[in-house]
Scaffold this motif. Sequence first.
Motif, PDB file in Angstrom:
ATOM      1  N   ARG A  94       5.925   1.774  -3.223  1.00 28.95           N
ATOM      2  CA  ARG A  94       4.590   3.105  -3.239  1.00 28.95           C
ATOM      3  C   ARG A  94       4.746   3.710  -1.874  1.00 28.95           C
ATOM      4  N   SER A  95       4.851   4.441  -1.372  1.00 30.18           N
ATOM      5  CA  SER A  95       4.663   4.752  -0.133  1.00 30.18           C
ATOM      6  C   SER A  95       3.270   4.861   0.631  1.00 30.18           C
ATOM      7  N   ALA A  96       3.144   4.917   1.690  1.00 29.37           N
ATOM      8  CA  ALA A  96       1.774   4.539   2.821  1.00 29.37           C
ATOM      9  C   ALA A  96       2.349   5.158   3.807  1.00 29.37           C
ATOM     10  N   VAL A  97       1.295   5.144   4.832  1.00 32.14           N
ATOM     11  CA  VAL A  97       1.152   5.701   6.512  1.00 32.14           C
ATOM     12  C   VAL A  97       0.801   4.810   6.818  1.00 32.14           C
ATOM     13  N   ALA A  98       1.689   4.675   8.137  1.00 33.20           N
ATOM     14  CA  ALA A  98       1.494   3.784   9.457  1.00 33.20           C
ATOM     15  C   ALA A  98       0.039   4.779  10.052  1.00 33.20           C
ATOM     16  N   VAL A  99      -1.467   3.815  10.065  1.00 31.67           N
ATOM     17  CA  VAL A  99      -2.215   3.718  11.161  1.00 31.67           C
ATOM     18  C   VAL A  99      -2.308   3.750  12.187  1.00 31.67           C
ATOM     19  N   GLY A 100      -1.981   2.455  12.316  1.00 30.83           N
ATOM     20  CA  GLY A 100      -1.571   2.721  13.790  1.00 30.83           C
ATOM     21  C   GLY A 100       0.405   1.412  13.508  1.00 30.83           C
ATOM     22  N   PRO A 101       0.559   0.809  15.012  1.00 27.32           N
ATOM     23  CA  PRO A 101       1.698   0.431  14.942  1.00 27.32           C
ATOM     24  C   PRO A 101       1.687  -0.295  14.087  1.00 27.32           C
ATOM     25  N   ILE A 102       3.358  -1.116  13.216  1.00 25.83           N
ATOM     26  CA  ILE A 102       3.013  -2.000  12.022  1.00 25.83           C
ATOM     27  C   ILE A 102       4.466  -2.900  12.595  1.00 25.83           C
ATOM     28  N   ASP A 103       3.559  -4.095  12.563  1.00 26.83           N
ATOM     29  CA  ASP A 103       5.012  -5.625  13.118  1.00 26.83           C
ATOM     30  C   ASP A 103       5.335  -6.540  12.490  1.00 26.83           C
ATOM     31  N   GLU A 104       5.384  -7.739  12.364  1.00 24.14           N
ATOM     32  CA  GLU A 104       5.961  -8.743  11.226  1.00 24.14           C
ATOM     33  C   GLU A 104       4.066  -9.279  11.297  1.00 24.14           C
ATOM     34  N   HIS A 105       3.286  -9.678  13.079  1.00 29.30           N
ATOM     35  CA  HIS A 105       2.719 -10.046  13.097  1.00 29.30           C
ATOM     36  C   HIS A 105       0.851  -9.223  12.700  1.00 29.30           C
ATOM     37  N   GLY A 106       1.361  -7.721  12.546  1.00 29.09           N
ATOM     38  CA  GLY A 106      -0.058  -7.384  11.756  1.00 29.09           C
ATOM     39  C   GLY A 106       0.295  -5.513  11.646  1.00 29.09           C
ATOM     40  N   GLY A 107      -1.219  -4.598  11.082  1.00 28.16           N
ATOM     41  CA  GLY A 107      -1.480  -3.624  11.059  1.00 28.16           C
ATOM     42  C   GLY A 107      -2.005  -3.197  10.283  1.00 28.16           C
ATOM     43  N   ARG A 108      -1.699  -1.351  10.069  1.00 25.70           N
ATOM     44  CA  ARG A 108      -3.399  -0.893   9.292  1.00 25.70           C
ATOM     45  C   ARG A 108      -2.081   0.135   8.610  1.00 25.70           C
ATOM     46  N   ALA A 109      -2.464   0.456   6.968  1.00 21.95           N
ATOM     47  CA  ALA A 109      -1.674   1.076   6.384  1.00 21.95           C
ATOM     48  C   ALA A 109      -2.587   2.183   5.182  1.00 21.95           C
ATOM     49  N   ARG A 110      -2.309   3.457   5.752  1.00 21.66           N
ATOM     50  CA  ARG A 110      -3.283   4.076   4.593  1.00 21.66           C
ATOM     51  C   ARG A 110      -2.750   4.515   2.848  1.00 21.66           C
ATOM     52  N   LEU A 111      -3.173   3.559   1.643  1.00 22.12           N
ATOM     53  CA  LEU A 111      -2.479   3.792   0.334  1.00 22.12           C
ATOM     54  C   LEU A 111      -3.654   4.916   0.167  1.00 22.12           C
ATOM     55  N   GLY A 112      -3.075   5.775  -0.427  1.00 17.41           N
ATOM     56  CA  GLY A 112      -4.454   6.666  -1.476  1.00 17.41           C
ATOM     57  C   GLY A 112      -5.091   7.071  -0.222  1.00 17.41           C
ATOM     58  N   ASP A 113      -6.565   6.621  -0.612  1.00 19.78           N
ATOM     59  CA  ASP A 113      -7.976   6.460   0.404  1.00 19.78           C
ATOM     60  C   ASP A 113      -8.403   5.866   0.802  1.00 19.78           C
ATOM     61  N   GLY A 114      -7.802   4.586   0.785  1.00 18.83           N
ATOM     62  CA  GLY A 114      -8.069   3.434   1.477  1.00 18.83           C
ATOM     63  C   GLY A 114      -7.293   3.161   2.299  1.00 18.83           C
ATOM     64  N   GLU A 115      -7.273   2.489   3.475  1.00 14.96           N
ATOM     65  CA  GLU A 115      -6.519   1.231   4.674  1.00 14.96           C
ATOM     66  C   GLU A 115      -6.196   0.597   4.129  1.00 14.96           C
ATOM     67  N   TRP A 116      -5.163  -0.674   4.458  1.00 13.11           N
ATOM     68  CA  TRP A 116      -4.942  -1.709   3.698  1.00 13.11           C
ATOM     69  C   TRP A 116      -4.927  -2.475   5.068  1.00 13.11           C
ATOM     70  N   SER A 117      -4.582  -3.701   5.436  1.00 13.92           N
ATOM     71  CA  SER A 117      -3.919  -4.715   6.064  1.00 13.92           C
ATOM     72  C   SER A 117      -2.289  -4.395   5.724  1.00 13.92           C
ATOM     73  N   ALA A 118      -1.607  -4.486   6.602  1.00 13.53           N
ATOM     74  CA  ALA A 118      -0.173  -4.930   6.424  1.00 13.53           C
ATOM     75  C   ALA A 118       0.551  -4.993   7.581  1.00 13.53           C
ATOM     76  N   ARG A 119       1.811  -5.589   7.183  1.00  9.29           N
ATOM     77  CA  ARG A 119       2.651  -6.029   8.236  1.00  9.29           C
ATOM     78  C   ARG A 119       4.402  -6.300   7.645  1.00  9.29           C
ATOM     79  N   GLY A 120       4.965  -6.348   8.484  1.00 10.63           N
ATOM     80  CA  GLY A 120       6.318  -5.771   8.112  1.00 10.63           C
ATOM     81  C   GLY A 120       7.100  -4.879   8.581  1.00 10.63           C
ATOM     82  N   GLY A 121       7.432  -3.990   9.289  1.00 11.20           N
ATOM     83  CA  GLY A 121       8.002  -3.023   9.570  1.00 11.20           C
ATOM     84  C   GLY A 121       8.630  -2.346  10.199  1.00 11.20           C
TER      85      GLY A 121
END
Length: 149
Positions: A94-121
């Motif tokens: 699935r696709s999500a939208v980065a809320v802020g910068p995402i790198d291998e250390h972390g970040g946030r992504a919006r999926l649907g109506d919620g925000e998730w912790s994310a890493r990678g990018g």
Amino acid sequence: MDGIDQGWWWLIGGVLLLIAEVLAPGFFLIFIGVAAMVTGLFVLLFDLALAPALALFAIYTALAVYLGRRVYANRPVPAASGHLNDRSAALIGRSAVAVGPIDEHGGRARLGDGEWSARGGPAQAGDRVEIIGVEGNCLIVRGTPKLEG
């Protein structure tokens, strides 16, 4: 009570059992209802006494339950998703939208109506990312290439 009246009572009882199955579905009363209705038809056609009618009802009930179990027990139930018991696996692809910068250390992504912790990018705020894995409650994402326009 003669066979004609008894036949109608069997038919009425069968219909009541079918109605009860609709009101409280469990898919068992339908077999007994069908057996009662078939018994009622035989009683009406052959003017049977109560004892033979009860014997026929027992036979028809056993036959209806046997046939019903045979037909419905072998019917596969299609799963709506191959990940029925692994909801996080259903997020992969699935696709999500980065809320802020995402790198291998972390970040946030919006999926649907919620925000998730994310890493990678890597991805910047507003970039679309693809979910390639899930670890706990953290999405593992990769940035999607931007189209030059």
